[in-house]
Scaffold this active site. Structure first.
Site, PDB file in Angstrom:
ATOM      1  N   TYR A   3     -12.349  -1.758  -3.819  1.00 17.36           N
ATOM      2  CA  TYR A   3     -12.861  -1.852  -2.447  1.00 17.36           C
ATOM      3  C   TYR A   3     -14.382  -1.668  -2.390  1.00 17.36           C
ATOM      4  O   TYR A   3     -14.912  -1.267  -1.357  1.00 17.36           O
ATOM      5  CB  TYR A   3     -12.154  -0.836  -1.551  1.00 17.36           C
ATOM      6  CG  TYR A   3     -10.817  -1.314  -1.011  1.00 17.36           C
ATOM      7  CD1 TYR A   3     -10.717  -2.484  -0.255  1.00 17.36           C
ATOM      8  CD2 TYR A   3      -9.650  -0.587  -1.228  1.00 17.36           C
ATOM      9  CE1 TYR A   3      -9.499  -2.915   0.255  1.00 17.36           C
ATOM     10  CE2 TYR A   3      -8.424  -1.012  -0.720  1.00 17.36           C
ATOM     11  CZ  TYR A   3      -8.367  -2.175   0.022  1.00 17.36           C
ATOM     12  OH  TYR A   3      -7.154  -2.603   0.545  1.00 17.36           O
ATOM     13  N   ASN A  11      -2.024   0.332   6.699  1.00 15.54           N
ATOM     14  CA  ASN A  11      -1.546  -0.944   7.239  1.00 15.54           C
ATOM     15  C   ASN A  11      -0.680  -1.743   6.258  1.00 15.54           C
ATOM     16  O   ASN A  11      -0.642  -2.965   6.303  1.00 15.54           O
ATOM     17  CB  ASN A  11      -2.715  -1.762   7.794  1.00 15.54           C
ATOM     18  CG  ASN A  11      -3.740  -2.102   6.739  1.00 15.54           C
ATOM     19  OD1 ASN A  11      -3.601  -1.737   5.577  1.00 15.54           O
ATOM     20  ND2 ASN A  11      -4.785  -2.813   7.141  1.00 15.54           N
ATOM     21  N   THR A  54      -5.731  -6.719  10.706  1.00 15.51           N
ATOM     22  CA  THR A  54      -5.933  -5.430  10.030  1.00 15.51           C
ATOM     23  C   THR A  54      -5.301  -4.284  10.820  1.00 15.51           C
ATOM     24  O   THR A  54      -4.658  -3.406  10.244  1.00 15.51           O
ATOM     25  CB  THR A  54      -7.447  -5.166   9.858  1.00 15.51           C
ATOM     26  OG1 THR A  54      -8.048  -6.309   9.240  1.00 15.51           O
ATOM     27  CG2 THR A  54      -7.693  -3.935   9.002  1.00 15.51           C
ATOM     28  N   ARG A  73      -2.619 -14.392   4.544  1.00 15.91           N
ATOM     29  CA  ARG A  73      -3.365 -13.721   5.624  1.00 15.91           C
ATOM     30  C   ARG A  73      -2.615 -13.894   6.949  1.00 15.91           C
ATOM     31  O   ARG A  73      -2.550 -12.974   7.758  1.00 15.91           O
ATOM     32  CB  ARG A  73      -4.783 -14.288   5.750  1.00 15.91           C
ATOM     33  CG  ARG A  73      -5.703 -14.029   4.566  1.00 15.91           C
ATOM     34  CD  ARG A  73      -6.010 -12.590   4.276  1.00 15.91           C
ATOM     35  NE  ARG A  73      -6.532 -11.851   5.392  1.00 15.91           N
ATOM     36  CZ  ARG A  73      -7.113 -10.646   5.259  1.00 15.91           C
ATOM     37  NH1 ARG A  73      -7.265 -10.083   4.056  1.00 15.91           N
ATOM     38  NH2 ARG A  73      -7.535  -9.996   6.303  1.00 15.91           N
ATOM     39  N   HIS A  97      -2.192  -5.336   1.531  1.00 13.93           N
ATOM     40  CA  HIS A  97      -3.483  -6.000   1.333  1.00 13.93           C
ATOM     41  C   HIS A  97      -3.228  -7.464   1.007  1.00 13.93           C
ATOM     42  O   HIS A  97      -2.221  -7.804   0.392  1.00 13.93           O
ATOM     43  CB  HIS A  97      -4.233  -5.363   0.152  1.00 13.93           C
ATOM     44  CG  HIS A  97      -5.332  -6.233  -0.405  1.00 13.93           C
ATOM     45  ND1 HIS A  97      -6.594  -6.247   0.137  1.00 13.93           N
ATOM     46  CD2 HIS A  97      -5.335  -7.134  -1.415  1.00 13.93           C
ATOM     47  CE1 HIS A  97      -7.339  -7.130  -0.541  1.00 13.93           C
ATOM     48  NE2 HIS A  97      -6.597  -7.682  -1.485  1.00 13.93           N
ATOM     49  N   PHE A 113     -15.350   4.069   6.960  1.00 13.37           N
ATOM     50  CA  PHE A 113     -13.956   4.360   6.601  1.00 13.37           C
ATOM     51  C   PHE A 113     -13.716   4.373   5.088  1.00 13.37           C
ATOM     52  O   PHE A 113     -12.597   4.586   4.636  1.00 13.37           O
ATOM     53  CB  PHE A 113     -13.005   3.355   7.278  1.00 13.37           C
ATOM     54  CG  PHE A 113     -13.268   1.893   6.946  1.00 13.37           C
ATOM     55  CD1 PHE A 113     -12.801   1.332   5.765  1.00 13.37           C
ATOM     56  CD2 PHE A 113     -13.971   1.085   7.834  1.00 13.37           C
ATOM     57  CE1 PHE A 113     -13.025  -0.009   5.462  1.00 13.37           C
ATOM     58  CE2 PHE A 113     -14.202  -0.263   7.534  1.00 13.37           C
ATOM     59  CZ  PHE A 113     -13.734  -0.808   6.340  1.00 13.37           C
ATOM     60  N   GLU A 152      -9.262 -10.560  -7.955  1.00 15.39           N
ATOM     61  CA  GLU A 152      -8.311  -9.465  -7.708  1.00 15.39           C
ATOM     62  C   GLU A 152      -7.068  -9.579  -8.598  1.00 15.39           C
ATOM     63  O   GLU A 152      -6.525  -8.559  -9.041  1.00 15.39           O
ATOM     64  CB  GLU A 152      -7.923  -9.461  -6.226  1.00 15.39           C
ATOM     65  CG  GLU A 152      -9.098  -9.058  -5.331  1.00 15.39           C
ATOM     66  CD  GLU A 152      -8.784  -9.117  -3.843  1.00 15.39           C
ATOM     67  OE1 GLU A 152      -7.643  -9.477  -3.466  1.00 15.39           O
ATOM     68  OE2 GLU A 152      -9.692  -8.784  -3.056  1.00 15.39           O
ATOM     69  N   LYS A 169       0.832  -1.221   0.000  1.00 20.99           N
ATOM     70  CA  LYS A 169       0.000   0.000   0.000  1.00 20.99           C
ATOM     71  C   LYS A 169       0.865   1.268   0.000  1.00 20.99           C
ATOM     72  O   LYS A 169       2.085   1.208   0.257  1.00 20.99           O
ATOM     73  CB  LYS A 169      -0.935  -0.048   1.209  1.00 20.99           C
ATOM     74  CG  LYS A 169      -1.971  -1.183   1.129  1.00 20.99           C
ATOM     75  CD  LYS A 169      -2.973  -1.111   2.293  1.00 20.99           C
ATOM     76  CE  LYS A 169      -4.008  -2.220   2.191  1.00 20.99           C
ATOM     77  NZ  LYS A 169      -5.038  -2.103   3.257  1.00 20.99           N
TER      78      LYS A 169
HETATM   79  P1  ATP Z   1      -7.223  -5.730   3.118  1.00 22.09           P
HETATM   80  O1  ATP Z   1      -8.571  -6.020   2.481  1.00 22.09           O
HETATM   81  O2  ATP Z   1      -6.629  -4.412   2.715  1.00 22.09           O
HETATM   82  O3  ATP Z   1      -6.272  -6.879   2.966  1.00 22.09           O
HETATM   83  P2  ATP Z   1      -8.269  -6.533   5.661  1.00 22.09           P
HETATM   84  O4  ATP Z   1      -8.918  -7.648   4.901  1.00 22.09           O
HETATM   85  O5  ATP Z   1      -7.404  -6.880   6.817  1.00 22.09           O
HETATM   86  O6  ATP Z   1      -7.433  -5.604   4.696  1.00 22.09           O
HETATM   87  P3  ATP Z   1     -10.773  -5.122   5.513  1.00 22.09           P
HETATM   88  O7  ATP Z   1     -11.804  -5.266   6.570  1.00 22.09           O
HETATM   89  O8  ATP Z   1     -10.986  -5.836   4.217  1.00 22.09           O
HETATM   90  O9  ATP Z   1      -9.365  -5.511   6.169  1.00 22.09           O
HETATM   91  O10 ATP Z   1     -10.577  -3.562   5.240  1.00 22.09           O
HETATM   92  C1  ATP Z   1      -9.933  -3.100   4.066  1.00 22.09           C
HETATM   93  C2  ATP Z   1      -8.985  -1.981   4.432  1.00 22.09           C
HETATM   94  O11 ATP Z   1      -9.762  -0.867   4.900  1.00 22.09           O
HETATM   95  C3  ATP Z   1      -8.044  -2.279   5.614  1.00 22.09           C
HETATM   96  O12 ATP Z   1      -6.901  -2.984   5.244  1.00 22.09           O
HETATM   97  C4  ATP Z   1      -7.706  -0.885   6.088  1.00 22.09           C
HETATM   98  O13 ATP Z   1      -6.753  -0.245   5.228  1.00 22.09           O
HETATM   99  C5  ATP Z   1      -9.050  -0.187   5.934  1.00 22.09           C
HETATM  100  N1  ATP Z   1      -9.852  -0.290   7.159  1.00 22.09           N
HETATM  101  C6  ATP Z   1     -10.575  -1.350   7.583  1.00 22.09           C
HETATM  102  N2  ATP Z   1     -11.214  -1.104   8.739  1.00 22.09           N
HETATM  103  C7  ATP Z   1     -10.876   0.171   9.065  1.00 22.09           C
HETATM  104  C8  ATP Z   1     -11.200   1.038  10.145  1.00 22.09           C
HETATM  105  N3  ATP Z   1     -12.017   0.648  11.136  1.00 22.09           N
HETATM  106  N4  ATP Z   1     -10.676   2.277  10.144  1.00 22.09           N
HETATM  107  C9  ATP Z   1      -9.874   2.695   9.144  1.00 22.09           C
HETATM  108  N5  ATP Z   1      -9.521   1.940   8.089  1.00 22.09           N
HETATM  109  C10 ATP Z   1     -10.005   0.693   8.038  1.00 22.09           C
HETATM  110 MG    MG Z   2     -10.056  -7.337   3.099  1.00 22.30          MG
END
Ligand code: ATP
Ligand code: MG
Length: 133
Positions: free
Chosen positions: A49, A112, A91, A85, A115, A57, A126, A9
């Site tokens: 997304y 973070n 996350t 994962r 992804h 968010f 994806e 990212k």
């Molecule tokens: P990713 O899909 O990026 O691999 P993830 O599966 O761990 O991450 P998701 O729940 O899919 O988490 O959320 C997608 C992305 O949105 C997160 O990686 C983070 O960058 C952002 N995100 C998720 N939850 C929050 C939150 N509560 N506040 C801010 N940003 C968030």
């Molecule tokens: Mg995700």
């Protein structure tokens, strides 16, 4: 062997962490199948997304993911989705296990570092999104 998609990212790209994260992935047994750097526009990031578009968010996430270039990587290994994962961690880096990529390199729950696809079917979608054909 199967496939998954990682994206380094914008926070990690701008912090100069591409090399360290790629090494972490390769040292964990992943084979890099394809890789590139792109700067997504809001339309692309919004589509990627889309599943989160009702989340509070979402707008901030799209702004972040379009704030600079990202590095999508198509990866191959045994149990690729669950393994990736596992090594990226939770996350929120505060909740991530020691030694995971997010624990080592992420700034916050939003910024973070990386992804990872969350299922085999999403991995296929994806990978096609970033590497069509
Ligand atoms: P990713 O899909 O990026 O691999 P993830 O599966 O761990 O991450 P998701 O729940 O899919 O988490 O959320 C997608 C992305 O949105 C997160 O990686 C983070 O960058 C952002 N995100 C998720 N939850 C929050 C939150 N509560 N506040 C801010 N940003 C968030
Ligand atoms: Mg995700």
């Amino acid at each position: 062997m199967n496939q998954t998609l990682a994206i380094i990212k914008p926070d990690a790209v701008s912090a100069g962490l591409i090399g360290k994260i790629l090494s972490h992935l390769e040292d964990s047994g992943f084979i890099v199948e394809d890789i590139k750097m792109i700067h997504m526009d809001p339309h692309q990031a919004g589509k990627f997304y889309e599943i989160h578009k009702e989340q509070p968010f979402y707008d901030s996430l799209i702004k972040f993911m379009t704030s600079g270039p990202v590095v999508p990587i198509s990866l191959k290994s045994n149990n690729a989705v669950s393994k990736l994962r596992q090594i990226i961690g939770a996350t929120d880096p505060d909740e991530a296990d020691e030694g995971t990529i997010r624990k080592l390199y992420a700034e916050s729950k939003e910024r973070n570092a990386i992804h990872a696809s969350d299922s085999n079917s999403n991995a296929t979608i994806e990978i096609a999104f970033f590497f069509p054909g």
